[in-house]
Design an enzyme around this catalytic site. Structure first.
Site, short mmCIF file in Angstrom:
data_model
loop_
_atom_site.label_atom_id
_atom_site.label_comp_id
_atom_site.label_asym_id
_atom_site.label_seq_id
_atom_site.Cartn_x
_atom_site.Cartn_y
_atom_site.Cartn_z
N HIS A 102 2.24 8.39 36.90
CA HIS A 102 2.93 7.77 38.11
C HIS A 102 4.40 8.37 38.10
O HIS A 102 4.92 8.38 39.15
CB HIS A 102 2.69 6.44 38.36
CG HIS A 102 1.87 6.11 39.15
ND1 HIS A 102 1.36 6.66 40.29
CD2 HIS A 102 0.59 4.94 38.99
CE1 HIS A 102 0.40 6.03 40.77
NE2 HIS A 102 -0.18 4.96 40.14
N GLU A 117 5.37 -4.36 43.35
CA GLU A 117 4.35 -3.43 44.46
C GLU A 117 3.41 -4.61 44.73
O GLU A 117 3.09 -5.36 44.10
CB GLU A 117 3.88 -2.60 43.87
CG GLU A 117 3.04 -1.51 44.81
CD GLU A 117 2.27 -0.34 44.07
OE1 GLU A 117 2.27 -0.04 42.73
OE2 GLU A 117 1.73 0.22 45.03
N HIS A 175 -2.61 6.87 33.26
CA HIS A 175 -2.37 6.54 34.66
C HIS A 175 -0.87 6.33 35.00
O HIS A 175 -0.29 6.82 35.98
CB HIS A 175 -3.38 5.57 35.13
CG HIS A 175 -3.26 5.24 36.74
ND1 HIS A 175 -4.04 5.84 37.70
CD2 HIS A 175 -2.56 4.54 37.34
CE1 HIS A 175 -3.72 5.43 38.73
NE2 HIS A 175 -2.79 4.58 38.88
N GLU A 176 -0.47 5.31 34.47
CA GLU A 176 1.08 4.70 34.85
C GLU A 176 1.84 5.48 34.31
O GLU A 176 2.91 5.85 35.02
CB GLU A 176 1.09 3.27 33.87
CG GLU A 176 0.00 2.20 34.39
CD GLU A 176 -0.32 1.86 35.85
OE1 GLU A 176 0.81 2.29 36.53
OE2 GLU A 176 -1.30 1.56 36.03
N GLY A 183 -3.94 -4.23 36.89
CA GLY A 183 -4.25 -3.54 35.52
C GLY A 183 -2.59 -3.34 34.74
O GLY A 183 -2.59 -3.72 33.58
N ALA A 184 -1.78 -2.62 35.54
CA ALA A 184 -0.57 -2.25 35.04
C ALA A 184 0.25 -1.67 36.18
O ALA A 184 -0.31 -1.68 37.26
CB ALA A 184 -0.80 -1.10 34.01
ZN LIG Z 1 -1.61 3.61 40.10
#
Ligand SMILES: [Zn+2]
Length: 881
Positions: A308, A128, A304-305, A268-269
């Site tokens: 997703h 990404e 968060h990840e 971050g990730a």
């Molecule tokens: Zn994100």
């Protein structure tokens, strides 16, 4: 590196692809310098597309080895290839055909850290937004979904571990000391979610059984010897999986979920399907190496990840203009998760602080852009606080406007209607309109209009008619490309407070729309009249920070103090206190220069004490109250003609006055808060430590010597207390022997652990005053420091430029000069990182004239260099515009 072509992309130009790629087979022969990637694509021409339409694929620094269609090599005159583009003409007439492309790439030389690269002998990918095109020629855009099968082959001794997305398939050994593994991901995905990791890593494993009974094998891969530091991340992952089932009805959908921590990572990730790749900063934690802030960060980023997987992966974005569709929504979800895991009010205040510190200045400066931008030159420059944090605020406002139940109905509809889609903001808004029957077209302006709205509020109480009137006028300043704005729909959560903080319920409301405890401001200027109000109330507006706006109101200082003492909403209490302190701090920041500091009023000092000693309040909340506005908070409130030295003086004067007034009680509380048992990273323990640490700062200022901080540094049994003590030593007693001793002790203890040493770099980069620049220069020569590594660079150069108000913004401009030169060096290695760091100068116009001129010169010196990356060219030109 992509050098700038000046090309600008527009939302209006969106067109679906002419071709589809339903299946993607990738075969990687990994080699440190010469990795061969063979990609076999099933291509489908869309119905109605003319037969002579060429297939144009994206590339970036690629070298084509061979190309064939349906097994036949292409003749030279049927395609045109450059490192960043492959155009194929004379395609077969059949509706579908197979395209085979072989490229060769060099993962070791890849210092941009996008595409496939090697970090500490581990092969890993970051795709990404547009990194996949650095691996092979492809339709590298988020609306092109494909089912991936990946074969990875590498030398067994160098890379015993071979991972990719989806579920594991066949694996085996080859005769030449190599082995292979095949992975298949049944869920169609865009190329930006592709991932591959290969290397020699340690692992911790666990299992999770989903609500419907699917067992999932969980793995977190880290450097050998650091396995125990991944246990907290694993715990956070399992809590995230359970929470998403409970709160959003979302289950995990593969047999495995893997996380890999790497030490060289731009972000971050990354949420790659079934194979999240993390900056090790957001995985590794032990009491001795990580602070409470690190623990909370790990919990939030892991969640968060993981979230997703539904908001981002199963429903992705149609194009990069819709980035907030996945990011704003997923940030909202991780905020809710953390609020459920910790204290909701404390979490909310932290969010508001972050929003004001990062997003508000973005909205107020030359880089301002809408939550959904309509044009970009480099998409990597739009992974911003506006897209993420303001994007989350917009989702939160939808929930405030519709109520929790209808919001959940809308979310359910979103998952049901768009699963498997590449969706848009319009699709997202539509599900809430359909679930509620309400028209959200005015609300949707939040996605399109940049800038932070201001609310000017006036009040009128009429004793005779027992009515209370609130008049609110909204305004939104022009931002780049948006000279005039329309009025927005702003939800303002509120309450009316009577004597002793009693909540007054109005009998009826006239004028603008008020539903339950929410005022819906929809016109430029609107009046809300409440009847049946028997005494003059103190209004508590914007409870829970219900909208990302600023307010100017007629509230008096005693009204604000009343709210800080009595409101039932802790966010409002904190906001009222902050507003009280800010008004003094800002006026003193103007006066200190060339004059004597104004006195701090005793009522504010008393109020701070009351909050600090109020045992009925959460310790973390009390710590937030004592953490008076930072130098950059004060600078933001001032907005223009900023003199960082004056601000520092004004803030220090307040801290000294508070410390002197409450010294004895602070000391007593500091001693009471000492904890002798085992470390627990939970919210209660973290709250206690944060209160104790802020008291340490006050007490050290009152003591006028480093003894207490030095003692805490030596005796601490966890990093939170150790790092806080070190921070006080450097900030308050920078040149003392005690500080030098502590810095040396820290280095001796953690000198082999680069991730922990980042804290050591940060604390020194933040040393106030002119001496910081020399320090930074000296630390750049430290054996652990490297401009090749994003975490190191951010710790030193990032902390200095974005966090050290007096050191970076030196009156002689030397801080800016140094920064400009460093940005140019970094740009040659890692353009994304350079551009991200450069945003530290976005508020340059708000400084006093001398500094402003030095800043302009530094920015101009960057802009004048030929061959800048698109990333840096874009930021520097917008910043100067
Ligand atoms: Zn994100």
């Amino acid at each position: 590196m992509r050098t700038d072509t000046g090309q600008v992309f527009h939302l209006e130009d969106y067109k679906p692809t002419d071709f589809l790629i339903p299946e993607t087979h990738l075969d990687f022969r990994l080699h440190p310098e010469r990795t061969i990637v063979k990609s076999t694509l099933k291509i489908e021409r869309r119905e109605g597309v003319a037969l002579d339409t060429p297939l144009i694929l994206d590339g970036d620094e690629l070298k084509l080895e061979s190309i064939c269609i349906d097994g036949v090599a292409l003749g030279d005159n049927t395609y045109v290839v450059t490192p960043d583009r492959l155009e194929i003409r004379g395609l077969p007439e059949a509706e579908t055909f197979t395209l085979e492309i072989t490229t060769e790439i060099n993962p070791t030389a890849n210092r941009q850290l996008t595409g496939l690269y090697r970090s500490s002998n581990v092969y890993c990918t970051q795709c990404e937004a547009e990194g996949f095109r650095r691996i092979t020629y492809y339709l590298d855009r988020p609306d092109l979904l494909s089912v991936y099968t990946v074969r990875v082959e590498a030398e067994t001794s160098a890379a015993p571990l071979l991972l990719s997305n989806g579920n594991p398939g066949e694996k085996g050994t080859l005769d030449d000391g190599r082995h292979f593994a095949i992975w298949h991901d049944p869920h169609p995905k865009p190329a930006y979610l592709f991932a591959l990791v290969a290397g020699d890593l340690g692992v911790i494993t666990d299992t999770f059984t989903t609500a419907s009974g699917r067992p999932v094998n969980l793995g977190i891969y880290v450097e050998h010897g650091k396995e125990s530091r991944a246990l907290y991340a694993m715990d956070a992952l399992k809590r995230s999986m359970a929470w998403d089932e409970e709160k959003f009805g979302r289950e995990y959908d593969l047999d495995v979920f893997n996380i890999v921590a790497v030490s060289d990572f731009n972000m971050g990730a990354m949420e790659n399907k079934g194979l999240n790749v993390f900056n090790d900063k957001y995985v590794l934690a032990e009491p001795d190496t990580a602070t409470d802030v690190d623990y909370a960060g790990i919990e939030a980023v892991i969640a968060h990840e993981y979230f997703h997987n539904w908001t981002g992966n199963r429903i992705t974005c149609r194009d990069w203009f819709q980035l907030c569709l996945k990011e704003g929504l997923t940030v909202y979800r991780d905020h809710e998760f953390s609020a459920d895991m910790r204290s909701r009010a404390v979490k909310r205040i932290a969010e508001v602080k972050g929003l004001k510190a990062h997003q508000f200045p973005e909205d107020a400066g030359p880089l301002a852009h809408p939550v959904r931008p309509r044009q970009f030159r480099e998409i990597n420059n739009f992974y911003t606080s506006t897209v993420y944090e303001k994007g989350s605020e917009v989702v939160r406002m939808i929930r405030t406007i519709l109520g929790a139940e209808t919001f959940r109905k809308g979310m359910d509809l979103y998952f049901e209607r768009h699963d498997g889609d590449a969706a848009t903001i319009e699709d997202f808004i539509k599900v809430f309109e359909d679930a509620s029957g309400e028209d959200l077209s005015q609300f949707a302006l939040w996605y399109d209009q940049a800038g932070t709205p201001n609310l000017a509020i006036t009040y009128d109480y009429d004793q005779a008619t027992k009515t209370f009137e609130i008049e609110i006028e909204q305004s939104l300043k022009p931002t780049p490309g948006q000279p005039s704005k329309k009025p927005m729909h702003i939800p303002i959560q509120f309450g009316l407070l009577g004597t002793k903080g009693r909540e007054i319920r109005p009998r009826a409301t006239k004028g603008g729309l008020v539903k339950d405890d929410v005022i819906h401001l929809r016109k430029r200027k609107e009046r809300f009249t409440f009847s049946g109000i028997t005494e003059r109330p103190v209004p508590s507006l914007l409870r829970g920070f219900s909208a990302p706006v600023t307010m100017t109101s007629e509230l008096t200082r005693s009204d604000l103090a009343f709210l800080a003492r009595n409101d039932r909403d802790e966010v409002t209490r904190w906001q009222a206190l902050t507003q009280l302190l800010n008004s003094k701090l800002t006026s003193n920041s103007k006066r200190v220069r060339g004059g004597k500091p104004a006195t701090i009023e005793s009522s504010s000092i008393r109020l701070l004490g009351e909050l600090a000693f109020n045992n009925a309040l959460d310790e973390a909340f009390r710590a937030l109250c004592l953490n008076v506005p930072s130098e950059s908070d004060i600078a933001r409130e001032l907005g223009a003609n900023i003199d960082p030295e004056a601000i520092l003086g004004s803030r220090d004067a307040l801290i000294l006055a508070v410390a002197e007034a409450h010294g004895e009680k602070f000391e007593q509380l500091y001693n009471e808060l000492e904890h002798h048992g085992a470390f627990n990273p939970d919210a209660a323990g973290a709250g206690r430590r944060s209160l104790r640490n802020v008291l340490l700062d006050y007490l050290s200022v009152a003591d006028g010597n480093p003894k207490r901080a030095s003692k805490q540094f030596k005796q601490a049994n966890n990093m939170t207390e150790r790092a806080a003590a070190l921070n006080v030593l450097v900030q308050r007693f920078g040149t003392s022997t005690a500080t030098n001793d502590a810095l040396q002790a820290f280095e001796a203890r953690y000198g082999n652990d680069a991730l922990v040493m980042d804290k050591w770099f940060v604390v020194q980069a933040m040393q106030p005053g002119e001496s910081a620049l020399g320090k930074v220069n000296e630390l750049m020569k430290h054996q652990l420091f490297s401009l090749d590594n994003p975490n190191r660079t951010r710790s030193l150069i990032g902390a200095f430029s974005s966090g050290n108000q007096t050191g970076f913004n030196r009156a002689d401009g030397k801080g800016y000069q140094f920064f400009a030169e460093t940005i140019l060096t970094i740009d040659k290695k890692n353009a994304q990182l350079a551009a991200r760091l450069l945003t530290a100068m976005r508020s340059w116009r708000s400084f006093e004239p001398e500094r402003r001129e030095h800043a302009r010169e530094a920015l101009a010196s960057i802009a004048s260099v030929a061959g800048l990356s698109t990333d840096v060219r874009d930021i520097v030109e917008r910043t100067l515009a």
